[in-house]
Design a protein around this motif. Sequence first.
Motif, PDB file in Angstrom:
ATOM      1  N   PRO A   1      -9.762  18.613 -23.209  1.00  0.00           N
ATOM      2  CA  PRO A   1      -8.847  19.761 -23.151  1.00  0.00           C
ATOM      3  C   PRO A   1      -8.194  20.039 -24.509  1.00  0.00           C
ATOM      4  CG  PRO A   1      -8.113  17.971 -21.712  1.00  0.00           C
ATOM      5  CD  PRO A   1      -9.366  17.516 -22.334  1.00  0.00           C
ATOM      6  N   LEU A   2      -8.053  21.314 -24.781  1.00  0.00           N
ATOM      7  CA  LEU A   2      -7.480  21.745 -26.049  1.00  0.00           C
ATOM      8  C   LEU A   2      -5.958  21.701 -25.994  1.00  0.00           C
ATOM      9  CD1 LEU A   2      -9.174  22.734 -28.394  1.00  0.00           C
ATOM     10  CD2 LEU A   2      -8.879  25.062 -27.567  1.00  0.00           C
ATOM     11  N   HIS A   3      -5.437  21.966 -24.819  1.00  0.00           N
ATOM     12  CA  HIS A   3      -3.985  22.093 -24.680  1.00  0.00           C
ATOM     13  C   HIS A   3      -3.459  21.045 -23.721  1.00  0.00           C
ATOM     14  CE1 HIS A   3      -4.227  25.872 -26.830  1.00  0.00           C
ATOM     15  NE2 HIS A   3      -5.118  26.326 -25.973  1.00  0.00           N
ATOM     16  N   ASN A   4      -2.150  21.078 -23.540  1.00  0.00           N
ATOM     17  CA  ASN A   4      -1.512  20.159 -22.612  1.00  0.00           C
ATOM     18  C   ASN A   4      -1.583  20.733 -21.193  1.00  0.00           C
ATOM     19  OD1 ASN A   4       0.016  18.125 -21.485  1.00  0.00           O
ATOM     20  ND2 ASN A   4       1.965  18.999 -22.173  1.00  0.00           N
ATOM     21  N   THR A   5      -2.819  20.911 -20.740  1.00  0.00           N
ATOM     22  CA  THR A   5      -3.023  21.458 -19.396  1.00  0.00           C
ATOM     23  C   THR A   5      -3.513  20.341 -18.487  1.00  0.00           C
ATOM     24  OG1 THR A   5      -5.259  22.079 -20.064  1.00  0.00           O
ATOM     25  CG2 THR A   5      -3.575  23.776 -20.199  1.00  0.00           C
ATOM     26  N   ARG A   6      -3.572  20.617 -17.192  1.00  0.00           N
ATOM     27  CA  ARG A   6      -4.072  19.610 -16.267  1.00  0.00           C
ATOM     28  C   ARG A   6      -4.908  20.274 -15.192  1.00  0.00           C
ATOM     29  NH1 ARG A   6      -0.072  14.641 -14.603  1.00  0.00           N
ATOM     30  NH2 ARG A   6       0.345  14.299 -16.806  1.00  0.00           N
ATOM     31  N   ALA A   7      -5.969  19.612 -14.809  1.00  0.00           N
ATOM     32  CA  ALA A   7      -6.865  20.183 -13.798  1.00  0.00           C
ATOM     33  C   ALA A   7      -6.099  20.352 -12.491  1.00  0.00           C
ATOM     34  CB  ALA A   7      -8.072  19.281 -13.597  1.00  0.00           C
ATOM     35  N   THR A   8      -6.166  21.532 -11.924  1.00  0.00           N
ATOM     36  CA  THR A   8      -5.412  21.829 -10.709  1.00  0.00           C
ATOM     37  C   THR A   8      -5.735  20.876  -9.551  1.00  0.00           C
ATOM     38  OG1 THR A   8      -5.176  24.101 -11.399  1.00  0.00           O
ATOM     39  CG2 THR A   8      -4.887  23.659  -9.060  1.00  0.00           C
ATOM     40  N   PRO A   9      -7.026  20.545  -9.312  1.00  0.00           N
ATOM     41  CA  PRO A   9      -7.273  19.603  -8.221  1.00  0.00           C
ATOM     42  C   PRO A   9      -6.542  18.272  -8.433  1.00  0.00           C
ATOM     43  CG  PRO A   9      -9.323  20.622  -8.922  1.00  0.00           C
ATOM     44  CD  PRO A   9      -8.282  21.050  -9.899  1.00  0.00           C
ATOM     45  N   ASP A  10      -6.481  17.832  -9.685  1.00  0.00           N
ATOM     46  CA  ASP A  10      -5.781  16.575  -9.960  1.00  0.00           C
ATOM     47  C   ASP A  10      -4.281  16.723  -9.730  1.00  0.00           C
ATOM     48  OD1 ASP A  10      -8.128  15.324 -10.546  1.00  0.00           O
ATOM     49  OD2 ASP A  10      -7.941  15.520 -12.724  1.00  0.00           O
ATOM     50  N   VAL A  11      -3.742  17.886 -10.068  1.00  0.00           N
ATOM     51  CA  VAL A  11      -2.316  18.121  -9.829  1.00  0.00           C
ATOM     52  C   VAL A  11      -2.017  18.092  -8.331  1.00  0.00           C
ATOM     53  CG1 VAL A  11      -0.454  19.819 -10.056  1.00  0.00           C
ATOM     54  CG2 VAL A  11      -2.006  19.414 -11.966  1.00  0.00           C
ATOM     55  N   LEU A  12      -2.907  18.693  -7.550  1.00  0.00           N
ATOM     56  CA  LEU A  12      -2.697  18.701  -6.098  1.00  0.00           C
ATOM     57  C   LEU A  12      -2.783  17.290  -5.537  1.00  0.00           C
ATOM     58  CD1 LEU A  12      -4.673  21.879  -4.998  1.00  0.00           C
ATOM     59  CD2 LEU A  12      -2.207  21.595  -5.197  1.00  0.00           C
ATOM     60  N   ILE A  13      -3.754  16.524  -6.029  1.00  0.00           N
ATOM     61  CA  ILE A  13      -3.896  15.145  -5.538  1.00  0.00           C
ATOM     62  C   ILE A  13      -2.650  14.345  -5.889  1.00  0.00           C
ATOM     63  CG2 ILE A  13      -5.189  12.996  -5.886  1.00  0.00           C
ATOM     64  CD1 ILE A  13      -7.738  14.733  -6.102  1.00  0.00           C
ATOM     65  N   GLU A  14      -2.165  14.536  -7.114  1.00  0.00           N
ATOM     66  CA  GLU A  14      -0.976  13.762  -7.486  1.00  0.00           C
ATOM     67  C   GLU A  14       0.249  14.204  -6.676  1.00  0.00           C
ATOM     68  OE1 GLU A  14      -0.096  13.251 -11.639  1.00  0.00           O
ATOM     69  OE2 GLU A  14       1.856  12.378 -11.131  1.00  0.00           O
ATOM     70  N   THR A  15       0.355  15.513  -6.462  1.00  0.00           N
ATOM     71  CA  THR A  15       1.472  16.007  -5.661  1.00  0.00           C
ATOM     72  C   THR A  15       1.432  15.395  -4.252  1.00  0.00           C
ATOM     73  OG1 THR A  15       1.329  18.071  -6.885  1.00  0.00           O
ATOM     74  CG2 THR A  15       2.647  18.107  -4.891  1.00  0.00           C
ATOM     75  N   ALA A  16       0.219  15.361  -3.679  1.00  0.00           N
ATOM     76  CA  ALA A  16       0.077  14.785  -2.341  1.00  0.00           C
ATOM     77  C   ALA A  16       0.487  13.317  -2.340  1.00  0.00           C
ATOM     78  CB  ALA A  16      -1.358  14.932  -1.864  1.00  0.00           C
ATOM     79  N   HIS A  17       0.093  12.610  -3.394  1.00  0.00           N
ATOM     80  CA  HIS A  17       0.458  11.195  -3.462  1.00  0.00           C
ATOM     81  C   HIS A  17       1.963  11.021  -3.574  1.00  0.00           C
ATOM     82  CE1 HIS A  17      -3.787   9.686  -4.784  1.00  0.00           C
ATOM     83  NE2 HIS A  17      -3.789  10.383  -3.661  1.00  0.00           N
ATOM     84  N   ARG A  18       2.600  11.914  -4.321  1.00  0.00           N
ATOM     85  CA  ARG A  18       4.063  11.807  -4.445  1.00  0.00           C
ATOM     86  C   ARG A  18       4.754  12.167  -3.141  1.00  0.00           C
ATOM     87  NH1 ARG A  18       6.381  13.662 -10.260  1.00  0.00           N
ATOM     88  NH2 ARG A  18       4.696  12.832 -11.541  1.00  0.00           N
ATOM     89  N   LEU A  19       4.169  13.116  -2.416  1.00  0.00           N
ATOM     90  CA  LEU A  19       4.758  13.460  -1.116  1.00  0.00           C
ATOM     91  C   LEU A  19       4.626  12.290  -0.158  1.00  0.00           C
ATOM     92  CD1 LEU A  19       3.465  17.117  -0.663  1.00  0.00           C
ATOM     93  CD2 LEU A  19       5.847  16.440  -0.869  1.00  0.00           C
ATOM     94  N   GLY A  20       3.572  11.498  -0.336  1.00  0.00           N
ATOM     95  CA  GLY A  20       3.373  10.284   0.465  1.00  0.00           C
ATOM     96  C   GLY A  20       2.993  10.608   1.904  1.00  0.00           C
ATOM     97  N   GLY A  21       2.963   9.598   2.701  1.00  0.00           N
ATOM     98  CA  GLY A  21       2.715   9.769   4.131  1.00  0.00           C
ATOM     99  C   GLY A  21       1.404  10.463   4.425  1.00  0.00           C
ATOM    100  N   ARG A  22       1.476  11.472   5.288  1.00  0.00           N
ATOM    101  CA  ARG A  22       0.270  12.155   5.720  1.00  0.00           C
ATOM    102  C   ARG A  22      -0.434  12.864   4.564  1.00  0.00           C
ATOM    103  NH1 ARG A  22       0.168  16.314   9.315  1.00  0.00           N
ATOM    104  NH2 ARG A  22       2.288  16.933   8.769  1.00  0.00           N
ATOM    105  N   ALA A  23       0.372  13.370   3.644  1.00  0.00           N
ATOM    106  CA  ALA A  23      -0.204  14.090   2.508  1.00  0.00           C
ATOM    107  C   ALA A  23      -1.083  13.151   1.682  1.00  0.00           C
ATOM    108  CB  ALA A  23       0.893  14.679   1.644  1.00  0.00           C
ATOM    109  N   ALA A  24      -0.580  11.959   1.425  1.00  0.00           N
ATOM    110  CA  ALA A  24      -1.349  10.999   0.640  1.00  0.00           C
ATOM    111  C   ALA A  24      -2.619  10.589   1.377  1.00  0.00           C
ATOM    112  CB  ALA A  24      -0.486   9.777   0.324  1.00  0.00           C
TER     113      ALA A  24
END
Lengths: 226, 228, 762
Positions: C507-530
Motif C-alpha cells: 500500500p502506498l498510503h496509510n489505508t487498510r483493506a476494508t474486509p480486514d477492518v470489518l474482521i477486526e471490528t467484529a473481533h473487538r465487538l466480541g461475542g457473536r460478532a467474533a
Amino acid sequence: MDAPKPRQSSGSSPAARRPLRFLLLLPLACGVLGALWIARAEAGRGHFSSAPSANSPVTRQVNSSSGVFSPAHPSVGEALDDFFDTYPTPVQPIAFNHSIHLAKGMKCTACHSGVTRGPDAGIPSITFCMACHQVIATTNPQIKKLAAYAAKGQDVPWQRVYWFYPSAHVRFWHAPHIRAGVDCSVCHGDMSRETVAVRQKGLTMQFCLSCHRAKGVSVDCTTCHY
Amino acid sequence: MAHRWGMVIDLDRCTGCEACVVACHAENNIATVGEKQAAMGRAIHWIRVERHWEGEFPNVRVRFQPIPCQQCDDAPCEPVCPTYASYQNAQGLNAQIYNRCIGTRYCANACPYTGRYFNWFNPSWDKPLQLQLNPDVSIRESGVMEKCTFCFQRILAAEANAQAEKRQLRDGEFSPACVQSCPSEAMVFGDLDDPQSEVSRLSRSDRGVKLLGEVGTFPKVTYLTRES
Amino acid sequence: MKRRTFLIFSAASAAGALVDVTHKKGLPGKEMIRFIPETKLVPGVAVHRPGICTQCPAGCGLDVRVMEGHAEVVRNGQAGLLRMGLAKKLEGNPEHPVNLGKLCARGQAGLQVTYNPDRIGHPLKRVGPRGSGEYIEISWEAAIGELTDRLRPLASQVDSSGLVFLTQPLRGQRQVLIERFLSVFAGSAHVPFEFFDDAVLREANGLSFGHYQLPTYDLANSRYVVSLGADFLGTWNSPVAQSLAYGTMRQGRSGVRGRFVQVETRMTQTGANADEWLSANPGSEGNLALGLAHVLINEHLRSAESAASAGDLIEGWKDGLPQYSSEAVAWKTGVPPATIRRLARDLSAHQPAVVIVGGSPLAQTNGLFTALAVNALNALLGSANQPGGLQFSPYAAGFAAPAEPRKGVLSPNELAQQILTGRPSPVQALLVYGANPAFATPPGWQVKESLEKVPFIASFSNFVDETTEMADLLLPDHSYLESWLDHVPESGTNEVVIGVAPPAMEPLHNTRATPDVLIETAHRLGGRAAQALPWKNYEEMLRSTVLPLRHFPGSVAAGSDDDFWKKVQQQGGWWGTTTGQTSKSASRPASFSPVKEQQPEFDGSAKDFPFHFLPFASQQFYDGRNANLPWLQEMPDVLTTAMWGSWVEINLQTAQELQIEQGDLVEVASAHGVLQAPAVPSPGIAPDVIAMPVGQGHAQYGRYATGRGANPISILGPQRETNTGALAWASTRVRIRRVGKNGELCLFSTGPITWGEKQLKR
C-alpha cells in the motif's frame, strides 16, 4: 547522420574547461537564466483549468500528496549543469570505501547485483550492509553512522554517482554489456584503487560510440535513445 | 538479425473501444494536457481511432479506423527535418530522436497521417501519478516532437531476452501495448521480412490496403477492410 | 553540441561556472529520509503478478507489471522515500477464461486509481458540519475504536438494530463477509446499488430460463446477431469477453462471417460496428422481438412450441401472437414491416443466431416485458443454452453464487424513505462501500437529503465523492492493486471461474483493506460478532474458502493445500468445469401469469417535453466511477471525439430546425431539473431523442472530475420498472433550448466527420 561532435574528450575533468567560460559575455548569460526561469515557472503551473482545490477544503485536507512532477529542471543550477553536461560530485552520507571491500575479495556484483540481469546495477539496502557490519569493524566511525541509520530503521540515502540528465534521453542497459564481456572498469574505472566513488569517466556519447564502433555493434540512435 | 516490423489492423474486427489509446498512454508515458490545452488541439495520442460517418439518419453507418504512425518506408517526415531528429532506423521504424529535435514541427506538417505530436510545454503529473511512469521510456520535454515508436522499448527488451537465451525471436513473442490490449484481436504485429509470420500472411490478404496509398509513402501498417 | 546551444553556448558558460561551485548533490539535511526496502526486485526488471480488475462488474483477470521505484510514503507519521514494487502497467491475464489477456480502456486506466493524487491517505474523522469537508486525521486504532463504539449498542438490539450496509454489488467473498458481519445485527440490511444494474434482465432470465443471472453470449460461433440497445462491445455485461468473441465472429472462422444488426435510438460504440443499424421507438423493443417471433411462427419457420416455457410467459404465444403482426409492430416501433420480415427470415436462415437485449430498452417502465419477449424469441430460435446462442456460466457453490431473486432487498430509494420517515424502523448507522448513490440516483429518490438524517455514516471509499462527503468517519480501503481480491464472474465464460489474487504491490498510503477492518471490528465487538467472522484476516478467509476446490478437476493441480493455495495465487484464480454444484433453477413464482403487451410510460408530457432523454453508459467513465482518472478524461469519445466534459447529442436535422450548432451551449430541462452542456449534432440519433453520457458532473470527486460537465442523472424522473422496481433511467422526457454560442466543447478531431474510407488505397 553522424553523431554530434562532443565538446571535449572523455577523460578530462569538468574543471579543466572553466577558465574559458569567463571569456564569455554576461548579458547573454542573463538572458539564458531568464529563459530557464520562465520555463521552470511554466512547468510548475498546474494546467487543469477547473481544479477546484482552491475552494474545497476537502481536497486540501484529504490529499496525502501534493506537488507536480515534471521533466523541468528543479533548479537553475541543475539546468546549467545539464546544459554544460557537467555532473556535480555527490556528497555521500557515509564515506563508503570501495577499495577495502574489493581487497577483501568481494566482487562488484555482490552489491551491484542487478548488473547481470537488468538495466540498473542497483545498490543493496542497509540490511545487506548490516549482515556483515553487525560484527565487522563496528568501531569505525563510518560504520557507526551506518549502524545509526539501521537503528533508526532507515536506509542510507546514497547519492547516485553515474546518471544521465533526462534531456539526454539515454536508456542504458547494463546486462547486455556484461554479457558481452565488457569489464566494469571500462566505464567506471578501477574501483579497487578508489575509496568513495566519483565519476571517473565522462561517459559521453563519443565514449559509448567509440566502443560500439570498435566492437562492431549497433550505433543506431534508437539503440540508446528512445 | 535484421527485422522489418509491421502491423496489420483488421477493420472488420476493430470495435472502436479505444483500449489501444489508453494502453499506449500507459506504456509510453504520454502526458495528459488538460481541458484547456486539449481544446487547443494539443492533446497527444500516439494512436487514435478515427470514425467515418456515412449516410443520414436512419441509414447511418460508421467505420472506425485506429491510426498509429504508419512507419512509412518512404516517410515524408524524415527529409524535412533540419537536424536529422526524424530518421529511419535500422529496423525500418520512423524514429524520433528527442535530443536532436529543435521543435521546428516540419515533420508534423509533412506527415499526411497527422501522426506526430508536439510538446507545447513540459508535461507534468500531479504526484504521485508520476509513479505510473514506465522507466523504459523517455519523458519528453517541452519543445520536442513525439510519435508512435511501435513500443521500441519492448522490441529491444525482447531482442535482449532472445540474445541472452541464445535464440531467435519468435513470432508473436511480444507486441506493442496497443496490440497486446486489443480486446477483439484486430491488431497483429510482427516481422514483415519473415514470410511465415502472422503479420506477413495477413498483409498479403485480399482485403489488405494502405492508408493514403496513392501518396507513395509505403506504410508498414496494412489495413484489412471491412466486409460490409 | 547539444541542441539550442549553438548561439548561446559561449555566453552561458560563464554563469554555469559560477553555479557549478555552489551546486552540490545530496547535501545532508536537504534529503528525504529513506525507509528500509523489503523488495527483492531487480531494479529495472519487471515482474508480472496476477490481479483482478474492479473497474466494472465483469471481473477480468489482470496481469500487473511491477517494477521497482521510489515512492514518497508516510510511515509511522514520518515522510520518506521507500524503494518498493510499483505497478507500472495493467494487462489482461492471458490465462483468465473471461478476458484471455485482453483489457479494455477503463481497465488499462486502473493504474490511476492507485496513484491518484486525490486518494484518501489515512483515516479521517469529521469535525465540521456535514459536507463541509472539515476532517481531522486520526489513527487506525482510534478509527476502528470509534466504529466499534458506534456499532456496539446496535449489536445488542433485539429487534431492529438500524444498521444498513450500502455497497456496490459484490461478487465474491466480500459479499459473504458483509452478510456474516450483518448477521450479528438484528434487522440490518445490505443494500447493493449501482446505476447500470441489470436486475430486470436477471429477473427475466430467472423466469424464462431458470437462471437468475446475465447470459454469456457465444458470439464466436454465431452467424447472425441482433442486438436491441445492448452496448455489448463497450460497456455492457462482459465487454472484453464479448469483444473477443465478436472478433472471432467477424474474421476468426474460415469462410464464415457473422452478420450483426443493432437496433437502438442512439448509436452506441457497439451500434457503430453493425452491418445494419436500425432505430426503433424507445420502449418498443419488446414489440419488435414479438413481431419477429410472429413472422417466424406464422411463416412456419419455427413452431411456437419450440420456445417451451419461455414462450408460455407471453400472452398469445400459443396462438401465434396475432396482435404482433408486422404491420402492427411497424406502427409501434417505427421499423418498416418489410424490414421486420427480412430480419426474421435472416435470423431463421443463419443459424446459430442470437438476439441480445440490454441497456436502455430494459430501463423503461416495461423493461421486464421487453426482456421476456426477447427471451421467448431466443427460445423460439433455439438459441438458449446452445453454441452460438446464449448460455449461462456455471457457478461455484459457496462463492457468492449468482444471486437468486432476493426478495426484500432495498433500493436506495426505499432506503431513503426509511431514513426520512423512520418506518418501519429508524436507520441508526450507515456503512458505505464502493457505492455512490448521492451521485447516481435521481433527485426524486431523495438520497442526498436522507443521508443528512442518518445519525452515523462511515465510508470505506478511496475517494471523497458525493456520498462519502456525508460521512462522519472515513476508513479508506486499499486500492484494488494493493488488496487481496476475489471475484466470481457472472458471465463471459463457460467455465466455473473463481478469480483470486494477492496484492500486487504494497500500500502506498496509510489505508487498510476494508474486509480486514470489518474482521477486526467484529473481533473487538466480541461475542457473536467474533464468532461470525472467525478468521484472522481476509487472506485466511479466502484461503479457507478456496482450499476445498483442490478436489475438483480444474486449472490447478497440487499435492497439498499449501501448494494449491500458492498455485491459485500465481495463476490469479481457479477455473474448472464443476465444483459439484453447477446450476440451480430459480422457481417461478406461481402467481406469474403470461405478460400482456405493455406500453412504456414516460415521465413528463409529450407536449411540454417533446424529446426522450437517454443517459448512456460512457465509454470512458461507465457509471461515473472513473471520472477521476485523467487518462480517461483525455480519451476521446470514439463517436464524437469529445474529451474532458459532457455533451448533449442531438439529431443533425433536429438541431438544424432548432438552430443549434456544434459546440453551442444548450439547456436540457425535465420536470425534475435543468442542466446545461455543449451540443453535438450527430447523424446517429433519432430525431426525438436527446442523449447524454453518464459520468461527468461530479459535485465532489477529486481534482479531475469535480465541477466538470453535467450529470444527466440529476434531471431523471424517479419512475421505476413496474415489475422489478429497478430504476427506469431511460424513461424521462425533456425539452431543449439553445442558450448561447460557447458551450466550451473540447473535441480531439476538429475535421469533417466524413473523412471517408476512400482514402484507403491498395
